[in-house]
Design a protein around this motif. Structure first.
Motif, PDB file in Angstrom:
ATOM      1  N   ARG A 235      45.577  -2.388  22.159  1.00 51.24           N
ATOM      2  CA  ARG A 235      44.750  -3.371  20.413  1.00 51.24           C
ATOM      3  C   ARG A 235      44.520  -4.901  20.400  1.00 51.24           C
ATOM      4  N   ALA A 236      45.509  -5.734  21.320  1.00 48.53           N
ATOM      5  CA  ALA A 236      45.977  -7.078  21.328  1.00 48.53           C
ATOM      6  C   ALA A 236      44.496  -7.810  22.390  1.00 48.53           C
ATOM      7  N   ALA A 237      44.306  -6.995  23.581  1.00 52.37           N
ATOM      8  CA  ALA A 237      43.532  -7.330  24.289  1.00 52.37           C
ATOM      9  C   ALA A 237      41.682  -7.469  23.301  1.00 52.37           C
ATOM     10  N   ASP A 238      41.828  -5.748  22.793  1.00 52.62           N
ATOM     11  CA  ASP A 238      40.842  -5.818  22.526  1.00 52.62           C
ATOM     12  C   ASP A 238      40.738  -6.829  21.287  1.00 52.62           C
ATOM     13  N   MET A 239      41.346  -7.663  20.503  1.00 53.83           N
ATOM     14  CA  MET A 239      41.056  -8.444  19.371  1.00 53.83           C
ATOM     15  C   MET A 239      41.152  -9.447  19.960  1.00 53.83           C
ATOM     16  N   ARG A 240      41.063  -9.875  20.964  1.00 55.77           N
ATOM     17  CA  ARG A 240      40.815 -11.025  22.106  1.00 55.77           C
ATOM     18  C   ARG A 240      40.060 -11.038  23.357  1.00 55.77           C
TER      19      ARG A 240
ATOM     20  N   ALA B  96      43.464  -8.008  32.214  1.00 59.98           N
ATOM     21  CA  ALA B  96      42.759  -8.951  32.616  1.00 59.98           C
ATOM     22  C   ALA B  96      44.026 -10.246  30.694  1.00 59.98           C
ATOM     23  N   PHE B  97      43.717  -9.010  30.139  1.00 56.79           N
ATOM     24  CA  PHE B  97      45.399  -9.264  29.395  1.00 56.79           C
ATOM     25  C   PHE B  97      46.276 -10.135  29.730  1.00 56.79           C
TER      26      PHE B  97
ATOM     27  N   LEU C 117      51.634 -14.584  32.937  1.00 58.62           N
ATOM     28  CA  LEU C 117      51.105 -15.937  33.420  1.00 58.62           C
ATOM     29  C   LEU C 117      52.168 -16.694  32.466  1.00 58.62           C
ATOM     30  N   LEU C 118      52.092 -16.440  31.497  1.00 57.05           N
ATOM     31  CA  LEU C 118      53.075 -17.216  30.415  1.00 57.05           C
ATOM     32  C   LEU C 118      54.365 -17.430  30.649  1.00 57.05           C
ATOM     33  N   GLU C 119      54.725 -15.499  30.671  1.00 56.93           N
ATOM     34  CA  GLU C 119      56.497 -15.757  31.751  1.00 56.93           C
ATOM     35  C   GLU C 119      56.388 -16.763  33.001  1.00 56.93           C
ATOM     36  N   SER C 120      55.681 -16.222  33.395  1.00 53.63           N
ATOM     37  CA  SER C 120      56.149 -16.625  35.156  1.00 53.63           C
ATOM     38  C   SER C 120      56.272 -18.202  35.085  1.00 53.63           C
ATOM     39  N   TRP C 121      55.072 -18.492  33.611  1.00 51.58           N
ATOM     40  CA  TRP C 121      55.064 -20.071  33.676  1.00 51.58           C
ATOM     41  C   TRP C 121      57.021 -21.220  32.836  1.00 51.58           C
TER      42      TRP C 121
END
Length: 323
Positions: free
Chosen positions: A29-34, A40-41, A47-51
């Motif tokens: 649902r989050a990927a659909d909203m974005r 890709a989502f 990537l955020l968690e790695s950062w």
């Protein structure tokens, strides 16, 4: 904000992705909203968690849950998004002094504000006003009022989209009402051809294999949040996001071309409905959302111009109330 400055490379869209995921508890649902694919989502969340060097989402549970680090980081991400958009606004040219400053959702500046202001001036004299551009997100628009960049915030309101404002510090008036309704063109572009738009949403609910094109507000806008709540509690249907825009007028123009089903304010789409350029996508009134149009302000005493406009708005409401 220590986490945000920890190392270079973070993107604002990663933070918006995370906030969306935290609200929906669903990668799909989050990927659909974005408006991105789920793979890709998921990569952007990783990537955020790695950062950060921390796991934000527990992937072992359904629905997805925030970890302790995720719960700690959520308010930081929300504040970073607000700060980013506030800074963008602050760097733009300032408004002319002496004007009553309004932050407002874009649709209301087109459909409601001009006629309402004319009625106010007929009741209480001329008001010199300034409209700030819609920042796209609920929190970002509210921030203009909280940060004293605007004297008033004109917005849609619905019980399922709460505003986090201290009632002791802010006052509001319900100045009008509207409805958000699902609409489509007479013919909707589908894979392999077209299909009649009239009640196409009802057909999609009844036929699970039918995937209809969907024009989305994304997640961060008021309508995006309101619709995400509506879609969670109504019968499911397959949809494919073909276009995303936080501005209703832009989505309406796409809907008229047959690009997909879109929920639009009735006040905005009235002419298109009357001329037949847009038709009801459902006969079920349960897909409609009844909306209030609210005017917010800081409760503390403001300038004379602000107080005069507020008093005139209240007088106008009193005149419209049945005896």
């Amino acid at each position: 904000m220590d986490w945000i400055g920890r190392q270079p490379g973070v993107e604002i869209k990663w933070l918006e992705d995370f906030v969306t995921l935290a609200d929906t508890s669903s990668f799909s649902r989050a990927a659909d909203m974005r408006n991105v694919t789920q793979p890709a989502f998921s990569r952007r969340i990783k990537l955020l968690e790695s950062w950060l060097g921390a796991t934000l989402i527990s992937r072992a549970t359904m629905p997805a849950e925030l970890t302790a680090a995720g719960r700690s980081f959520l308010p930081v991400a929300q504040e970073a998004i607000r700060t980013f958009y506030a800074a963008r606004e602050a760097l733009r040219p300032s408004h002319e002094p002496g004007l009553v400053r309004f932050a407002a959702l874009h649709t209301l500046t087109v459909t409601f504000f001009p006629h309402w202001l004319k009625a106010l001036e007929k009741e209480g004299g001329a008001f010199s006003t300034s409209l700030m551009p819609d920042r796209g997100g609920i929190e970002a628009n509210l921030d203009a009022l909280v940060g004293d960049e605007a004297d008033f915030f004109l917005t849609y309101a619905h019980p399922e989209v709460p505003f986090h404002l201290d009632r002791g510090q802010f006052s509001s008036l319900t100045v009008a009402h509207d409805r958000l309704i699902p609409l489509a063109s007479a013919q909707v572009s589908m894979a392999g051809g077209t299909q009649p738009g009239l009640h196409i949403l009802d057909h999609a609910v009844a036929q699970p294999r039918l995937a209809i094109p969907y024009l989305s507000y994304g997640f961060n806008s008021f309508f995006g949040v309101a619709l995400s709540r509506l879609l969670l509690r109504r019968p499911p249907f397959r949809r494919r996001t073909t276009h995303e825009n936080t501005i209703s007028a832009g989505l309406m123009n796409m809907a008229v071309t047959g690009a997909g089903v879109c929920w639009l304010p009735e006040s905005l789409a009235r002419d298109e409905i009357e001329t037949g350029r847009l038709v009801p996508a459902s006969a079920d009134a349960g897909w409609n959302l009844d909306l209030e149009i609210r005017l917010y302000r800081q409760a503390a005493s403001r300038s004379r111009k602000v107080e005069d406009l507020w008093r005139t708005a209240k007088q106008l409401l009193e005149q419209r109330e049945p005896a």
